[in-house]
Structure formats: structure tokens, C-alpha cells
Design a protein around this motif. Sequence first.
Motif, PDB file in Angstrom:
ATOM      1  N   ARG A 253       0.849  -1.193   0.000  1.00  0.00           N
ATOM      2  CA  ARG A 253       0.000   0.000   0.000  1.00  0.00           C
ATOM      3  C   ARG A 253       0.881   1.236   0.000  1.00  0.00           C
ATOM      4  O   ARG A 253       1.985   1.225   0.565  1.00  0.00           O
ATOM      5  N   GLU A 255       0.803   5.495   0.649  1.00  0.00           N
ATOM      6  CA  GLU A 255       0.119   6.691   1.143  1.00  0.00           C
ATOM      7  C   GLU A 255       0.926   7.913   0.718  1.00  0.00           C
ATOM      8  O   GLU A 255       2.059   8.104   1.177  1.00  0.00           O
ATOM      9  N   GLU A 273       6.002  10.266   0.314  1.00  0.00           N
ATOM     10  CA  GLU A 273       5.053   9.162   0.389  1.00  0.00           C
ATOM     11  C   GLU A 273       5.552   8.101   1.353  1.00  0.00           C
ATOM     12  O   GLU A 273       6.743   8.038   1.676  1.00  0.00           O
ATOM     13  N   GLU A 280       2.122  -4.727   6.318  1.00  0.00           N
ATOM     14  CA  GLU A 280       2.043  -3.365   6.851  1.00  0.00           C
ATOM     15  C   GLU A 280       2.662  -3.225   8.238  1.00  0.00           C
ATOM     16  O   GLU A 280       2.383  -2.263   8.965  1.00  0.00           O
ATOM     17  N   LYS A 283       7.135   0.316   7.343  1.00  0.00           N
ATOM     18  CA  LYS A 283       6.831   1.450   6.482  1.00  0.00           C
ATOM     19  C   LYS A 283       8.105   2.215   6.154  1.00  0.00           C
ATOM     20  O   LYS A 283       9.017   2.322   6.983  1.00  0.00           O
TER      21      LYS A 283
END
Length: 347
Positions: A253, A255, A273, A280, A283
Amino acid sequence: MAVQWRSLSIKIILFGCFTIAQANPLFAEDFKTQHFAEEGYLQGWNFTFRNEKYNVFATFLVSNFGPGSLNNGISLLLKAKDQPVFYSTREFDADEYEFKKGKFYQRSGENWMEYKNGIYSFYMNYGDWEIKLDYKPRRGNVPISQGRFPLMEKGKFVQADIPFSYSSVTGTIRYKDVIEEVKGVGGLEHILTNEAVYQFSKKWELVRSRTSDGYRIFTGGFLGNSNFPGEFYRRVAVLNPSGNLILEGTVERVEVLEWEKEPTSGYTIPKSEILYFQNETCKLNVKRTRPIATMSALENISSFLRFFIQLFFAKPYQIHWIAELKLECPEYSGEAKGYHSNYLINE
């Protein structure tokens, strides 16, 4: 030189473009010169070099537009401190091409790259600019695509690798009549595919960075189009100072914290980003901080060729930036600085 315009278009898009095994960086079976019969075949090698004065992105490429033609060429993007960017491509046909079966070697006209006695070297001559650099690889390689990544059509694939990075580099750079001996760090990146890149992707990127204590953090991959099963394919890898892989993962994912309309290209791209991976639990924040160079792939070509390229590619650009990374993961956390490359095909 009778080089087909379709071959030229692919070269101009990916000239400067990039290429998780763990052992010796010299896994030449993975990135030696290989030829495929399919129209759409392309293989490229990008040498990077950095020191306090220069940023260099130098690429060799061979393609198969149409089948068996072995069109080939080179590209050079060079940014000297306090000087304008130099960017140019040179294209050649099969009569000016040479390779050695099973070896890391290519000659395009008088320009060449090779591996010999533990050293990777390349030579390019653009008239006013002439470059000869020798790379002594460090341990540690990063297969971004984890080998041949399958595409939608059976038998089609793409492979992207970083054979070595942040290696010791020595050599010479000549500008007109002035020859300068240089030292710095650099790496080699590689891409191999038997499908035309515009058929499955819109944007490619690669981030290479290093922490103050010698860990190397990488992320790279591409944004797919409607022909790609999934929105994107991006990977993260971390090597310790000895070159051993200590962390890897496929990005699940993204963001985007801040978007930016890049002023030269007009593209809207992420400035900051967060990439999430390993279910997850990890990060990686990637933030572009300072530009190195932005270059249109439509420069230095004829208006005739520019017209045909724009039938396939809206605005092909290379964008290189200094970047800061922050990784948070149970296995490893750290902050790094490096350089971020975007290779934009279509918005």
C-alpha cells in the motif's frame, strides 16, 4: 545509420533507466547480454556515478525493434556542479554493434562496456565530453523483480536488478581539452524485458540510499497501466554494511503525503510518500528534497521522430532528485540519504 523510429523511441524513454539475491555481486548470469526474438525485447544497463562535483547516469541499450535487428545505443546525462545539464543519446544499427556470448560486454560504435578481472568499466565519447570509469563492486545485489516477473501475456516478462551499488569508482572525465581524474561512488542497474515497456507500464522509479553507518536502503519498481494485473509493482530491500540482505518486501500500500507538479515536465508526482510492506508492519517514508536534473526524452531528436514518439508516449521524462528515507520495521529501522530517479512514460 538506418535505425527504426520505434527502436529509437524505446531507447529514448529508458536511456538512463534502471536495473534479492544475497551472495556475491557478480551474478553475471542474471545481467549479461541476452537476446530474445520477440519484437519488444529490450535490455539496458545504467551506470551511475557521484562525487562532490558530478552526477552521471550513463546507459547502454540493445533492442529488437523489429525482430533480429539488434538496434543499440548509448545515453549520457551529466550534471557538473554549477553547470547546465548535458544530456544526449547516440543510436547505432547492427553493423556497429558487438557482444560476446555469455559475457558482460557491449560495443556500440566506439563506445563500450565490459567486465574484466573483477572490474566493470565503460567508455563513452560525445565529442566535447569523454568518460572512462572503472567500478570495483561491493558485495550485495538487489533483484528488484526477483527474477523474471511474468506479465499478462504468456511468456512475456520483465526483470529489473541492481547488480551492485555504492561501489568505489575511479577514472577520467574529459571536457573539451581538459582531462580530469575522478574518484567517487556508483553502481550498476539493469533491465531486461521481451515486452515493449509502454504496453504494461506508465512510470518507473528507483531510489538508492545509504545510512550514516553504511546500511543501504533501496526501493524500486513501476506503475502499471490497464494491461498490468495490479496498480503497481514495487519492492524494498535493505543491505547491511557487509552486503548481506537483512530485510525485503513487496509494497502492499502507498500513502502519498504530498503531491507536486514538477515544473519542467508538468507531471504530478509524489514528493513525499509512505510505502507499507510485510503485512504493513513495516513502512518506508521517501521524500524528494533537492533536484539534480530533469530531462525530456524528446530533446536532441528530429521533429519527425518526436511526432511518432508522441503517438505512443505523451511526455517521456527523466527526473533525478536527492532524497531522504526513513524506515521503520521490527527487523531494522534507520534513516538514509540518496538519489531518486523517475522515468516517466505516460501520465
